[in-house]
Design an enzyme around this catalytic site. Structure first.
Site, mmCIF file in Angstrom:
data_model
loop_
_atom_site.group_PDB
_atom_site.id
_atom_site.type_symbol
_atom_site.label_atom_id
_atom_site.label_comp_id
_atom_site.label_asym_id
_atom_site.label_seq_id
_atom_site.Cartn_x
_atom_site.Cartn_y
_atom_site.Cartn_z
ATOM 1 N N ASP A 64 31.578 44.418 36.925
ATOM 2 C CA ASP A 64 32.699 44.892 36.126
ATOM 3 C C ASP A 64 32.608 44.225 34.751
ATOM 4 O OD1 ASP A 64 35.019 46.135 35.441
ATOM 5 O OD2 ASP A 64 36.288 45.103 36.910
ATOM 6 N N GLU B 50 32.229 49.907 35.225
ATOM 7 C CA GLU B 50 32.268 49.309 36.556
ATOM 8 C C GLU B 50 31.316 50.057 37.482
ATOM 9 O OE1 GLU B 50 35.757 49.009 39.918
ATOM 10 O OE2 GLU B 50 36.220 49.864 37.976
#
Lengths: 439, 377
Positions: free
Chosen positions: A37, A132
């Site tokens: 992320d 992500e």
């Protein structure tokens, strides 16, 4: 965007500190899943061209009256600013922050480059959003002569060196634990949850740490006296089912024991396709809503066929006159791209879930769990006769040639009473895919 | 009401009735079990009943009746209690709005529900014929495997029952497979033909428990009220019929084949279970037939792969045909024999599984049709 869950002090041992010897890292054997992320992605990208702002609160947001915060860097988050917060509120919390308009093209470009970097390590990359992704590296370890945590460290170093932004990595045996781990690693860190310690890692966490537990489910669990993952793990399955329903109960029982059946899914970034329609006048005639579902199903199915996709979960969304909104889903025995089948499932869901008297304001159809339609297809009895799919494919061709209205189901032809007067504003909220959740 | 019954009789009766009750009754009384001891005439029978407008179940239990009467109590609770009682006579007494259950030294007092709110139990439909309970239970189980679970297609969630003189045919399909069982029975006088669609789950539950008792099962039918009745010696059950058209299935049954394999059912089912461990939900197992051999294969590069080779008798061109492993296993495990015949024409057309007897001949009466999975490319 990861949910930040602070790493409890006693489990700081899962964190991989910068500059340490990999021999001292937690055991990553069997931890094939990485969740990566980007840290405060949009804000970080802006800071590359504005290095003088480093250390100051920076907030990326639109300039409209009702804009929301798209991204806030960590100095801004210290003031309580969060993504999706109205800008007005952010300004009250942090008036001295630097507010920047988004540069979407730059974000897309860096996102593409970062995803390409992931593919250097494994083909099994599931992009969840612009910033992500999940990676399954278990198959790549032998080829690369490395371990999952080392790949995580390498990726973190490359992202920083090539793009001047940081990311956080969670390393775990299953997806939802990897995602929790990356949330705890933030910012600019890595957390490894060894396979043998998944359960002890999860137990002290609040129930909201479990995938699929939002506010509503959390409240239902609280009412049943279940506050932590440990409570859920130790509760008899029957009690869980009673609290949250049968399917979710079993799902949570599995998760609480560290079992997550989801695999890293490569392929189509479209995870679902849908279309919805707002009625000009709240509609209490269920037959009218059923007909609208057919129109939407036709549209979604045509979109799926155009993209070569099939899906096996059909969901409907209903917003009632009082703005309460429900979604209900049903899984089909086999994936489909046929409007008839989508419509049959959708109208079944409608009839099961709408009390006859309730007026519907908005109705939507969505197909989820999309896969490439070229995969093997379970044949049906009588398939060698006329198949609805062939009819619909022929209609696709006719519409391609003669326009949208060339071919329609008969029930959508004649104006039926008050509901059919549809102003241009009543057009569905988007073409299939416009409201698609897959990004 | 004041009665005494044998513990085992009561526990069996309540367990059977409670099984047919809805898990989440739409109104509380439908989750109840009705105990009816009739009038005050000494030795008699206690009837235990449940009904949720779809299914009804009634059992009579011999009882010593000191005082007749009716009482309605929570079925689930009563089933749990009677199951746990010690092996001694059970006394049931009603006192006002409560019912007392005494057995040995154990004493329970339960709230009752208003009997007057309970629906009228349906009468047994008209008798149409009878058959051996054990054979019936097995036949229904063999057919029910192919019924659909998707209630948006109600006609596929049923078992079609066709009466044609002395032949009773049962058939179910979920469009992916179809199971058909045909056998002889004893129709009632004057009964010639009928065809109804019975919810598969209800029929399977009823046939299983009546079949377990082993005696003759009597079948009743009331097309007007849309109801099927099944009775054993001391128990009756009714179920509502499905009001839907069953697909015209006879013309879908293949009448010829170009490939035929003789399978050793236990060996093949074990091998399928093994190789399909790598086949994710909804994916297929491939059957590659060559002369004298069957190679089973599943999975691929991404998810892992598995294969296993078995000797078989095979007549036909070498071919690869793929099936959903669960559907294939359902068909093979429903067979009454250890040898089966698999026949088909091409990999995209229906395949048929039939049981073979000890002499290798097709054992008439059962067939399982299975649609293949079309492989890409």
């Amino acid at each position: 965007m990861g949910r930040n869950t602070d790493l409890p002090a006693d489990r700081a041992r899962f964190r991989v500190a910068a500059g340490t010897d990999p021999a001292d890292w937690p055991d990553d054997t069997g931890c094939g899943v990485l969740h990566i992320d980007m840290d405060a992605f949009f804000a970080a990208v802006e800071l590359r061209s504005r290095p003088e702002l480093a250390g100051r609160p920076v907030i990326v947001a639109g300039s409209g009256a009702r804009s929301v915060v798209l991204s806030a860097n960590y100095p801004a988050r210290k003031f309580g600013v969060r993504s999706a917060m109205p800008v007005a509120q952010a300004r009250r919390l942090c008036p001295h922050a630097v507010y920047l308009p988004p540069s979407r093209e730059a974000y897309r470009e860096i996102s593409r480059a970062v995803m390409a970097l992931f593919h250097e390590f494994t083909p099994l990359v599931e992009q969840v959003s612009v910033d992500e992704a999940f990676l399954d590296v278990s198959g790549a370890l032998r080829r690369l002569r490395t371990t999952p945590a080392r790949i995580g460290a390498q990726i973190r170093a490359r992202v920083a060196a090539d793009h001047g932004i940081t990311c956080s990595v969670g390393v775990a045996p299953v997806k939802f634990v990897a995602k929790l781990a990356s949330g705890m690693a933030k910012p600019d860190g890595m957390v490894v949850v060894p396979a043998a310690e998944v359960v002890s890692f999860l137990r002290p966490l609040p129930v909201t740490a479990l995938w699929g537990v939002g506010d509503k489910t959390a409240r239902a669990l609280e009412r049943a006296g279940l506050h932590t993952v440990a409570d859920v793990a130790d509760a008899p399955v029957a009690r869980l089912k009673k609290a949250v329903g049968s399917a979710l109960g079993e799902h949570l029982h599995e998760l609480a024991h560290g079992r997550d059946p989801r695999r890293v899914e490569v392929g189509s970034p479209d995870k679902s396709l849908g279309a919805e329609h707002t009625f000009d006048v709240d509609q209490d005639d269920v037959e009218v809503v059923v007909r609208e579902l057919l129109r939407l199903a036709e549209r979604v199915a045509a979109g799926m066929r155009a993209k070569g996709l099939k899906g096996r979960t059909v969901s409907i969304k209903l917003r009632f006159a009082d703005f309460t909104t429900i979604t209900r889903a049903r899984t089909l025995p086999a994936p489909t791209d046929v409007a008839r089948e989508i419509h049959a499932a959708a109208s079944g869901l409608l009839r099961d879930n709408v009390p006859a008297s309730d007026a519907v304001r908005l109705v939507g159809v969505r197909v989820e769990g999309l896969t490439e339609s070229a995969v093997a297809e379970q044949l049906r009895l009588g398939d060698d006769g006329v198949r609805w799919r062939d009819v619909e494919v022929a209609a696709d061709a006719a519409r391609g040639k003669f326009g949208e209205t060339a071919v329609r189901p008969a029930s959508l032809l004649a104006p039926h009473g008050r509901s059919r007067a549809r102003s241009p504003g009543g057009k569905a909220a988007g073409r299939p895919g416009d409201s698609g959740a897959g990004t | 009401m004041k009665i005494r019954v044998e513990r085992d009789n009561l526990a069996d009766a309540v367990a059977w009735v409670a099984k047919s009750l809805p898990t989440r009754p739409s109104v509380p009384v439908l989750g109840g079990v009705l105990l009816d001891a009739g009038g005050d005439d000494g030795d008699g029978a206690l009837t235990v009943s449940g009904f949720d407008y779809e299914v009804s179940a009634t059992v009579s239990v011999s009882a010593t009746i000191a005082e007749g009467g009716k009482v309605l109590v929570s079925g689930r609770l009563l089933a749990d209690i009677t199951k746990a009682l010690p092996d001694q006579p059970v006394d049931i007494t009603v006192d006002g709005a409560r019912v007392g259950i005494t057995c040995g030294n154990a004493r329970f007092s339960l709230p009752t529900m208003p009997v007057e709110d309970y629906p009228q139990l349906p009468a047994q439909p008209q008798f149409v014929g009878e058959l051996d309970g054990h054979a019936f239970g097995e036949a229904v189980a063999q057919v029910a495997v192919a019924s659909g679970k998707d209630d948006t297609l109600p006609m596929l969630t049923g078992i079609r029952l066709e009466i044609s003189g002395e032949t009773l045919t049962m058939v179910a399909t979920d469009r992916f497979r179809l199971a058909l069982k045909e056998f002889t029975w004893k129709p009632a006088d004057g009964v010639t033909g009928a065809a109804v669609l019975v919810p598969a789950k209800n029929l399977a539950d009823a046939a299983r428990s009546l079949g377990a008792a082993g005696s003759t099962v009597r079948l009743g039918l009331s097309s007007g009220e849309g109801m099927l009745g099944l009775s054993g010696p001391d128990r009756h059950t009714t179920t509502r019929l499905l009001d839907a058209e069953f697909p015209p299935y006879r013309k879908l049954l293949p009448s010829q084949y170009t490939s035929r394999a003789v399978l050793d059912v236990p060996a093949v089912t074990e091998a399928i279970r093994r190789v399909s461990l790598v086949a994710e939900r909804g994916t297929q197992v491939r059957l590659e037939f060559t002369e004298g051999s069957l190679r089973l294969a599943a999975g691929g590069d991404d998810e892992g792969s598995a294969e296993e080779e078995l000797p078989v008798t095979y007549e036909g061109e070498p071919v690869v045909i793929a099936f959903n492993p669960n559907y294939l296993l359902d068909g093979l495990t429903a067979l009454p024999t250890d040898q089966a015949e698999l026949t088909f024409t091409t990999p995209n057309r229906p395949a048929l599984i039939k049981p073979l007897d000890d002499e290798g001949k097709v054992a008439a009466g059962y067939l399982y049709l299975l649609m293949p999975v079309r492989l890409p490319g």
